[in-house]
Design a protein around this motif. Structure first.
Motif, PDB file in Angstrom:
ATOM      1  N   TYR A 129      15.146  71.865  17.304  1.00 31.01           N
ATOM      2  CA  TYR A 129      14.269  72.066  18.466  1.00 31.01           C
ATOM      3  C   TYR A 129      13.155  71.009  18.473  1.00 31.01           C
ATOM      4  O   TYR A 129      12.857  70.408  19.513  1.00 31.01           O
ATOM      5  CB  TYR A 129      13.694  73.482  18.403  1.00 31.01           C
ATOM      6  CG  TYR A 129      12.565  73.744  19.349  1.00 31.01           C
ATOM      7  CD1 TYR A 129      12.754  73.696  20.731  1.00 31.01           C
ATOM      8  CD2 TYR A 129      11.282  74.041  18.876  1.00 31.01           C
ATOM      9  CE1 TYR A 129      11.700  73.935  21.603  1.00 31.01           C
ATOM     10  CE2 TYR A 129      10.236  74.283  19.741  1.00 31.01           C
ATOM     11  CZ  TYR A 129      10.444  74.224  21.107  1.00 31.01           C
ATOM     12  OH  TYR A 129       9.396  74.447  21.964  1.00 31.01           O
ATOM     13  N   ASP A 133      14.525  68.665  21.244  1.00 29.30           N
ATOM     14  CA  ASP A 133      13.960  69.257  22.462  1.00 29.30           C
ATOM     15  C   ASP A 133      12.497  68.863  22.671  1.00 29.30           C
ATOM     16  O   ASP A 133      12.060  68.675  23.807  1.00 29.30           O
ATOM     17  CB  ASP A 133      14.083  70.790  22.411  1.00 29.30           C
ATOM     18  CG  ASP A 133      15.535  71.230  22.281  1.00 29.30           C
ATOM     19  OD1 ASP A 133      16.373  70.717  23.021  1.00 29.30           O
ATOM     20  OD2 ASP A 133      15.837  72.068  21.408  1.00 29.30           O
ATOM     21  N   ASN A 278      21.648  75.978  19.949  1.00 27.15           N
ATOM     22  CA  ASN A 278      21.187  75.170  18.811  1.00 27.15           C
ATOM     23  C   ASN A 278      21.693  75.753  17.491  1.00 27.15           C
ATOM     24  O   ASN A 278      22.140  75.021  16.604  1.00 27.15           O
ATOM     25  CB  ASN A 278      19.660  75.104  18.788  1.00 27.15           C
ATOM     26  CG  ASN A 278      19.110  73.992  19.668  1.00 27.15           C
ATOM     27  OD1 ASN A 278      19.841  73.396  20.455  1.00 27.15           O
ATOM     28  ND2 ASN A 278      17.817  73.719  19.546  1.00 27.15           N
TER      29      ASN A 278
END
Ligand SMILES: NC(=O)c1ccc[n+]([C@@H]2O[C@H](COP(=O)([O-])OP(=O)(O)OC[C@H]3O[C@@H](n4cnc5c(N)ncnc54)[C@H](OP(=O)(O)O)[C@@H]3O)[C@@H](O)[C@H]2O)c1
Length: 324
Positions: A129, A133, A278
């Motif tokens: 993440y 991301d 994920n």
């Protein structure tokens, strides 16, 4: 069943092992026989009342686990007794059985043992993440990882390499740096011996790293930020050193950089589908041998104090696991 319980805010040595009633499944829930639970640095904080999550007493520490489905509740059609599963539940996994909503569980692929599976979700989940991301790390960019031999640190080294970055491992000892290099780091900096800002500039030809991953905090943070590249992304992941640093904002202006917070636990609640995707990606990478998910040491459930001291005393390299 046996459970580790935190009866009040306390240190690792004050945790209790008690017999408590087995959980029963409610609608949509599954009871899992936990085989392995993983500890994270934040378990040392949660039991002491120093973490953002403050569970009601008594509670069990350990956010993540892997085990086998024992029974399924009404309405559960996706899982059957015997299935190998893993989950992050925030806290409560240091016990022989847990009741969990079925949609929070992921299946553990064949070829991945339950001890490694137990320790994958938080560290690699946070890191995928953070790097993909939050930082939008691109192939060919330079990534500096502080605390590079710790749980999230070595995950950042491995995922950074998988995403195509040049990875600079920063840690406090030669042994930790050798470990990070065995996991793929291209360059090593010992920040106990050398000024971090100077070293980061030196190993990047004066340009500085494009992305800095910081789970350590304390003095390392400002030193690292002073070396970041123009347009870089500085990831605030945690404060294992204890002190929450305050940054001079002129640095952010002068570097044209971003300081980006990483609160993976909150994101998993806001984007369940993204989190599941994920997590499945991480489990698949691990089953394919692309991530190593190194276990530093496995302890018995009643050795939890020793296991937590390993994290608090800065000794862990990779994951600390409880065999349940
Ligand atoms: N933001 C999120 O969503 C998220 C998710 C998970 C974890 N975290 C945070 O990330 C941090 C690291 O977690 P982790 O489970 O990976 O911990 P860990 O395995 O214990 O690693 C922490 C690293 O920090 C460094 N460190 C520096 N001073 C330390 C000290 N006084 N005590 C312990 N370690 C120290 C150590 O590396 P050196 O010895 O090389 O300096 C150590 O390897 C924690 O603050 C945790 O709360 C954040």
């Amino acid at each position: 069943m046996k459970a580790v319980l935190c009866p009040r805010y306390c240190g690792p040595d004050d945790l209790e092992i008690r017999d408590i009633p087995d959980p029963v499944t409610g609608p949509g829930e599954v009871v899992v026989r936990v085989r392995a639970a993983a500890l994270n640095f934040f378990d040392t904080l949660i039991i002491a009342g120093k973490y953002q999550t403050k569970p009601a007493f008594p509670f069990s520490p350990a956010a993540e686990f892997a085990g086998e489905v024992e029974s399924v509740g009404e309405g559960v059609t996706t899982l059957r007794p015997g299935d190998r599963v893993a989950a992050n539940i925030g806290y409560g996994a240091a016990r022989e059985k847990v009741a969990v909503a079925a949609d929070r569980l992921v299946c553990v692929p064949d070829g991945l043992d339950l001890e490694r599976a137990a320790g994958l979700i938080v560290t690699y989940g946070t890191t995928l993440y953070a790097l993909r991301d939050r930082a939008q790390l691109r192939a060919g960019e330079t990534l500096a990882v502080l605390g590079a031999a710790g749980g999230v640190g070595v995950a950042a080294v491995e995922i950074g390499k998988l995403l195509g970055a040049r990875v600079i491992a920063c840690a406090s000892s030669a042994e930790k740096l050798a470990f990070a290099q065995q996991h793929g780091a291209d360059v090593a900096i010992n920040y106990a011996d050398e000024d971090l800002k100077d070293a980061l500039r030196r190993v990047t030809g004066g340009q500085g790293p494009d992305v800095i991953y910081d789970p350590v905090g304390g003095r390392a943070t400002e030193s690292a930020l002073r070396a970041i590249a123009w347009g870089g992304r500085f990831l605030v992941v945690g404060f294992a050193a204890g002190d929450i640093p305050k940054l001079p904002l002129n640095l952010v202006l002068l570097k044209g950089c971003d300081v980006r917070g990483v609160f993976w636990g909150a994101w998993t609640q806001r984007d369940r589908a993204g989190d599941r995707a994920n997590t499945e990606q991480i489990l698949a990478w691990c089953a394919q041998g692309k991530l190593r998910a190194h276990v530093h040491r496995t302890f018995a459930l009643d050795e939890i104090a020793q296991a937590l001291h390993t994290l608090a005393d800065r000794k862990a390299m990779g994951k600390v696991i409880l065999r349940v």
